[in-house]
Design a protein around this motif. Structure first.
Motif, PDB file in Angstrom:
ATOM      1  N   TRP A 123       0.655  -1.268   0.055  1.00 59.23           N
ATOM      2  CA  TRP A 123       0.148   0.080   0.007  1.00 59.23           C
ATOM      3  C   TRP A 123       0.887   1.285  -0.125  1.00 59.23           C
ATOM      4  O   TRP A 123       0.555   2.197  -0.795  1.00 59.23           O
TER       5      TRP A 123
ATOM      6  N   LYS B 274     -10.427   6.667  -0.275  1.00 55.85           N
ATOM      7  CA  LYS B 274     -11.522   6.621  -1.130  1.00 55.85           C
ATOM      8  C   LYS B 274     -12.740   7.004  -0.566  1.00 55.85           C
ATOM      9  O   LYS B 274     -13.614   7.432  -1.010  1.00 55.85           O
TER      10      LYS B 274
ATOM     11  N   ASP C 234      -6.587   3.975  -1.487  1.00 54.54           N
ATOM     12  CA  ASP C 234      -7.376   2.765  -0.864  1.00 54.54           C
ATOM     13  C   ASP C 234      -7.166   2.748   0.665  1.00 54.54           C
ATOM     14  O   ASP C 234      -6.198   3.119   1.147  1.00 54.54           O
TER      15      ASP C 234
END
Lengths: 222, 252
Positions: A157, A183, A190
């Motif tokens: 990530w 988001k 994410d």
């Protein structure tokens, strides 16, 4: 023998002195031994510590992009206004990477106080054009299996920050670049299932640090 | 607990008819099984539970503990006739603290990353009661060879439990084994990590501290089960009640 007779107390004092001397001797030998080992290992520990720092630097800024030693080229921020942007209340050292004396990147730590459990310490590198070279989490206490996916060893990530920058058009208020959010909050990053607070905290901290480099970018290399 | 200690000390006293090798065998048996510091004496649980979240951490702390036990048992045994009883505890503490600090410095210098991971638990070996316990209960009363053997096998017994618990927690919690082995064994160990299933999600509970308590509880239960089985087998064969263990787990 009478407990209170002079010879008894004399004996007692004598044995106390003997015990104390022995104990002192043991402690003295221990200290000498420890000093010896410390003297022998000190250079190796200093080398390992520097090596460890440079290894983490390489994670955020590839070592072929600069040819100076950033550990020797530093600037320390103590202006409270700037420190707020880095989330730190103690002075922050910024390491400056240069290629042939030309600015190649700034490497520094930023702290997010908004983690799920305590502070999240980040290491980040910003290129001279305001783009992020990389971000890594140095220290965190987020929940294993949920929030700890910000750690590069657990999940990729954090690599999503590579190459990103804040919008710098003059009309745009830096702080309101809407892409810099998870988001769920209308941004481009994410979140994790079951852990939104952690990525939100990291994104917020990186964003604020970019504000700093955008505002003061060139002066930080001087 | 006092009953347990009395009994285990009795079994450790040299008995005239025993040969040297029988004594050595008894020391080994006590260290690994009968008086295992982690499973029977339940000493040193703080580091045991805290760093048993994977195999390599468990193994590293176990090795450090063995080293400290060897040094402290040897030194305590060597000085046992020169230290009066009123200053023996401070002297033992000084010896143990020195040994631990030396190991801490050496690990910081030569296993830097591992030292960073184990962090506070290396200096905390000082507070592992198993070490002061062995110094006081065994090394201060026995000759160098026996004290060294006792230190090694008590440490080995402790380390085996750490590794077993670490391996179980890592396998169930993470689905891996020997993760990050290169921190201890160098670059050759980079591909030692065994991944059982790439899609394995892991069991969070096992990695978190409660997993350590549950895991240790299960291991102790299994050991007691084995001991009880052995006892009842002997009992059946002889037709009389027998106790083969020196410890609390001999309760029927």
């Amino acid at each position: 023998m009478d407990k209170f007779s002079p010879s008894f107390s004399h004996k007692l004092v004598k044995s106390m002195f003997k015990a104390a001397t022995k104990l002192g001797l043991f402690v003295f030998v221990s200290i000498v031994l420890l000093l010896g080992v410390q003297t022998i290992t000190a250079p190796q520990i200093a080398y390992e510590e520097q090596h460890a720092v440079l290894t983490t630097f390489n994670q955020v800024l590839p070592s072929d992009r600069y040819n100076n030693n950033p550990l020797d080229d530093t600037i320390t921020l103590s202006d409270p206004e700037k420190l707020t942007l880095l989330g730190s209340d103690t002075p922050v050292t910024i390491y400056r990477a240069r290629q042939d004396n030309q600015p190649a990147g700034l490497i520094f730590k930023a702290v997010s106080p908004h983690g799920y459990s305590g502070n999240i310490t980040l290491l980040m590198a910003v290129l001279p054009n305001g783009t992020l070279s990389g971000v890594r989490v140095l220290k965190h206490r987020e929940t294993p299996g949920l929030g700890d996916k910000i750690d590069e060893r657990k999940h990729n990530w954090i690599l999503g920050f590579n190459g990103r920058a804040l919008l710098t058009t003059p009309a745009n208020e830096f702080a309101h670049d809407p892409r810099w959010a998870v988001k769920k909050d209308g941004g481009e990053f994410d979140q994790f299932t079951g852990a939104t607070i952690t990525p939100r905290a990291v994104i917020g901290a990186v964003k604020k640090a970019l504000l700093l480099t955008n505002q003061y970018g060139e002066s930080l290399y001087e | 607990m006092s009953k347990l200690q009395n009994e285990s000390e009795v079994t450790e006293l040299p008995i005239q008819s025993q040969t040297r090798w029988q004594e050595y065998k008894l020391i080994i048996d006590n260290g690994l099984w009968k008086n295992n510091q982690a499973l029977v004496a339940l000493l040193g649980l703080c580091p045991l539970l805290a760093v048993s979240n994977n195999t390599v951490n468990g193994l590293s702390l176990g090795l450090a503990t063995i080293a400290v036990l060897l040094i402290s048992n040897a030194l305590v045994s060597l000085i046992r006739n020169h230290v009066s009883s009123e200053i023996r505890i401070p002297v033992f503490v000084a010896i143990i603290a020195t040994a631990v600090t030396i190991i801490d410095l050496l690990m910081n210098a030569y296993f830097h990353t591992l030292h960073g991971i184990l962090g506070i638990f290396i200096p905390l070996i000082v507070t592992n009661c198993a070490i002061l316990g062995r110094a006081e209960a065994y090394a201060s009363k026995n000759s160098l060879d026996k004290a060294l053997l006792d230190g090694f096998f008590m440490g080995l017994g402790f380390m085996l439990v750490l590794v077993l618990l670490g391996a179980l927690r890592e396998m169930i919690g993470n689905g891996t084994l020997f993760d990050q082995a290169h921190l201890l064994f160098g670059d050759v160990a980079y591909n030692w990590t065994i991944h059982f299933n790439d899609d394995y999600q892991g069991v969070l509970l096992v990695i978190l501290p409660p997993g350590a308590f549950i895991g240790l509880g299960l291991i102790i239960a299994f050991k007691n089960y084995l001991d009880a089985k052995k006892t009842s087998k002997l009992q059946n064969a002889l037709g009389i009640p027998v106790s083969v263990t020196s410890s609390t787990n001999a309760k029927h």
